[in-house]
Design a protein around this motif. Structure first.
Motif, PDB file in Angstrom:
ATOM      1  N   HIS A  43      18.969 -12.692 101.155  1.00 39.56           N
ATOM      2  CA  HIS A  43      19.933 -13.144 102.162  1.00 39.56           C
ATOM      3  C   HIS A  43      21.374 -12.994 101.698  1.00 39.56           C
ATOM      4  N   GLU A 110      21.616 -16.717 111.619  1.00 40.43           N
ATOM      5  CA  GLU A 110      21.196 -15.574 110.812  1.00 40.43           C
ATOM      6  C   GLU A 110      20.310 -14.666 111.645  1.00 40.43           C
ATOM      7  N   HIS A 119      16.612 -10.013 105.862  1.00 37.17           N
ATOM      8  CA  HIS A 119      17.929 -10.477 106.305  1.00 37.17           C
ATOM      9  C   HIS A 119      18.754  -9.270 106.742  1.00 37.17           C
TER      10      HIS A 119
END
Length: 162
Positions: A43, A110, A119
């Motif tokens: 991430h 996100e 991600h």
């Protein structure tokens, strides 16, 4: 598997959203370089104005770097001035999963690849019409496929052309 179960794993645009099995996931992750692993798997965020796809203007599709799922079309890309490729909407809403992110003392949304869970970046409600959304995506999380070329198919699912 029944037809209804099979249909549940397909996006409205027809792409197979079944997550990779552990063996395939290990193979996909092994193919990533260290920066791709940092962003996609941990991430992370690449530095602004450094991504190789920031200035990409050709017609085509931006796909998940890890599993090849088409995420954004070039027709939805715009210059946001933020330093990351920005898009107004995904190829198919089912291709991009949104998760509340409270890291770094702020609340954001996100964005993850709906197939492999990698991600991609974040989506913000400050984009241009027609959606008002700004999908702010890391270049390193994407691969670009020019129009008419085959989409990446590292899972062997035969999903088609850009």
């Amino acid at each position: 598997m029944t037809d209804s179960a099979s249909d549940a794993l397909r996006s409205p645009s027809g792409f197979d959203l079944t997550p990779p099995d552990p063996e395939a996931r290990a193979r996909l992750e092994a193919a990533l370089d260290p920066e791709e692993k940092r962003v996609l798997l941990s991430h992370g965020t690449e530095a602004p104005f450094c991504g190789t796809l920031l200035g990409e203007k050709r017609e085509g599709v931006f796909c998940c770097r890890e599993c090849g799922l088409p995420l954004f079309r070039s027709a939805t890309k715009f210059e946001s001035g933020t330093g990351w490729p920005s898009f107004t909407q995904p190829v198919d809403a089912a291709h991009v999963r949104q998760v509340r992110d409270t890291s770094y003392g702020m609340v954001r949304v996100e964005t993850l690849c709906a197939r492999c869970g990698s991600h991609q970046g974040h989506v913000f409600p400050d984009g241009p019409p027609p959606t008002g959304d700004r999908y702010c995506i890391n270049s390193v999380a994407l691969s670009f496929v020019p129009k008419g070329e085959p989409l990446p198919d590292p899972l062997g699912r035969g999903d088609g052309l850009a």
